[in-house]
Motif scaffolding. Structure first.
Motif, short mmCIF file in Angstrom:
data_model
loop_
_atom_site.label_atom_id
_atom_site.label_comp_id
_atom_site.label_asym_id
_atom_site.label_seq_id
_atom_site.Cartn_x
_atom_site.Cartn_y
_atom_site.Cartn_z
N ILE A 1 -12.61 13.58 -0.55
CA ILE A 1 -12.52 13.11 0.83
C ILE A 1 -12.25 14.26 1.80
O ILE A 1 -12.78 14.30 2.91
N LEU A 2 -11.46 15.25 1.37
CA LEU A 2 -11.21 16.41 2.24
C LEU A 2 -12.45 17.28 2.34
O LEU A 2 -12.75 17.84 3.40
N SER A 3 -13.20 17.39 1.26
CA SER A 3 -14.47 18.12 1.29
C SER A 3 -15.43 17.45 2.28
O SER A 3 -16.09 18.12 3.08
N GLU A 4 -15.50 16.13 2.24
CA GLU A 4 -16.38 15.40 3.16
C GLU A 4 -15.95 15.61 4.61
O GLU A 4 -16.79 15.85 5.48
N LEU A 5 -14.65 15.56 4.88
CA LEU A 5 -14.17 15.79 6.25
C LEU A 5 -14.55 17.18 6.73
O LEU A 5 -15.06 17.35 7.84
N TYR B 1 -2.98 7.62 3.57
CA TYR B 1 -3.57 8.91 3.95
C TYR B 1 -5.08 8.88 3.78
O TYR B 1 -5.82 9.39 4.62
N ILE B 2 -5.54 8.31 2.69
CA ILE B 2 -6.98 8.25 2.45
C ILE B 2 -7.67 7.41 3.52
O ILE B 2 -8.74 7.78 4.03
N ILE B 3 -7.06 6.31 3.91
CA ILE B 3 -7.62 5.47 4.98
C ILE B 3 -7.69 6.26 6.29
O ILE B 3 -8.70 6.24 7.00
N ILE B 4 -6.62 6.97 6.62
CA ILE B 4 -6.58 7.75 7.86
C ILE B 4 -7.61 8.88 7.83
O ILE B 4 -8.32 9.10 8.82
N ILE B 5 -7.72 9.58 6.72
CA ILE B 5 -8.71 10.66 6.62
C ILE B 5 -10.12 10.09 6.74
O ILE B 5 -10.99 10.70 7.38
N GLU C 1 -10.91 7.54 8.51
CA GLU C 1 -11.08 7.30 9.94
C GLU C 1 -11.44 8.59 10.68
O GLU C 1 -12.27 8.58 11.60
N PHE C 2 -10.82 9.71 10.28
CA PHE C 2 -11.19 11.01 10.87
C PHE C 2 -12.66 11.32 10.61
O PHE C 2 -13.37 11.80 11.49
N ILE C 3 -13.11 11.06 9.39
CA ILE C 3 -14.52 11.30 9.05
C ILE C 3 -15.42 10.44 9.93
O ILE C 3 -16.40 10.94 10.51
N ASN C 4 -15.11 9.16 10.04
CA ASN C 4 -15.94 8.25 10.83
C ASN C 4 -15.96 8.63 12.31
O ASN C 4 -17.02 8.62 12.94
N LYS C 5 -14.81 8.96 12.87
CA LYS C 5 -14.75 9.34 14.29
C LYS C 5 -15.46 10.68 14.53
O LYS C 5 -16.07 10.87 15.57
N MET D 1 0.85 -1.18 0.00
CA MET D 1 0.00 0.00 0.00
C MET D 1 0.90 1.25 0.00
O MET D 1 1.83 1.34 0.79
N ASP D 2 0.60 2.19 -0.88
CA ASP D 2 1.42 3.39 -0.94
C ASP D 2 0.93 4.45 0.05
O ASP D 2 -0.12 4.30 0.67
N ALA D 3 1.72 5.51 0.20
CA ALA D 3 1.41 6.56 1.19
C ALA D 3 0.06 7.21 0.92
O ALA D 3 -0.70 7.48 1.86
N LYS D 4 -0.27 7.43 -0.34
CA LYS D 4 -1.54 8.08 -0.67
C LYS D 4 -2.73 7.25 -0.18
O LYS D 4 -3.67 7.79 0.39
#
Length: 126
Positions: free
Chosen positions: A99-103, A7-11, A13-17, A1-4
Motif C-alpha cells: 500500500i505504501l508502494s502504491e501511494l 492506518y490502511i484505510i487512511i492510506i 484514502e490518500f491514494i484515492n484523493k 478495528m485495530d490501529a493497523k
C-alpha cells in the motif's frame, strides 16, 4: 478495528484523493514526496512518503550475498512542535509495503504529470 486496519484505510484514502487530483504532492528529492496541509483545529501538518533502496550484504555459508532491498516510510509531523505523529516503516512491518508502494507511485506519477503540463504550458508561450 485495530490501529493497523485504520492506518490502511487512511492510506487508501490518500491514494484515492491523490488519484483524483485532490492532493498536491511535492517532491523534496527523488525519493521523498510530501504534502503540507492543515489538520483539525488549523494545525499545520506535513505528510511524507519516502522510498528507500539499500544494498544489503549477508554471509551465507562461506559466501557473501548482496541483495537489493526497497521499503517505504510514511510519516506525519507537526512542524510547529516538531512532533512526529505517526511513522509507518514497511521494513519493520512488511504488510504495509504494497500500500505504501502504491501511494508513492500514484503521488510520483501525479507530480510528473504536473511537471509535463507545466513544460507544455511554457512551450505554448514560446
Amino acid at each position: 478495528m485495530d490501529a493497523k486496519q485504520e492506518y490502511i484505510i487512511i492510506i487508501t484514502e490518500f491514494i484515492n484523493k491523490t488519484s483524483a487530483g485532490n492532493l498536491q504532492w511535492k517532491k523534496q528529492n527523488p525519493s521523498t514526496l510530501y504534502i503540507e496541509t492543515v489538520a483539525g483545529g488549523n494545525e499545520p501538518a506535513v505528510i511524507s512518503i519516502q522510498k528507500i533502496q539499500e544494498r544489503r550484504r549477508e554471509r551465507v555459508e562461506d559466501r557473501v550475498r548482496t541483495t537489493n532491498v526497497e521499503y517505504y516510510v510514511f510519516s506525519v509531523k507537526k512542524p510547529l512542535s516538531k512532533e512526529l505523529v505517526i511513522q509507518i516503516d514497511s521494513s519493520s512491518d512488511k504488510s504495509y509495503h504494497g500500500i505504501l508502494s502504491e501511494l508513492f507511485q500514484v503521488a510520483d506519477y501525479k507530480i510528473e504529470k504536473r511537471s509535463i503540463d507545466f513544460l507544455r504550458g511554457i512551450m505554448d508561450n514560446l
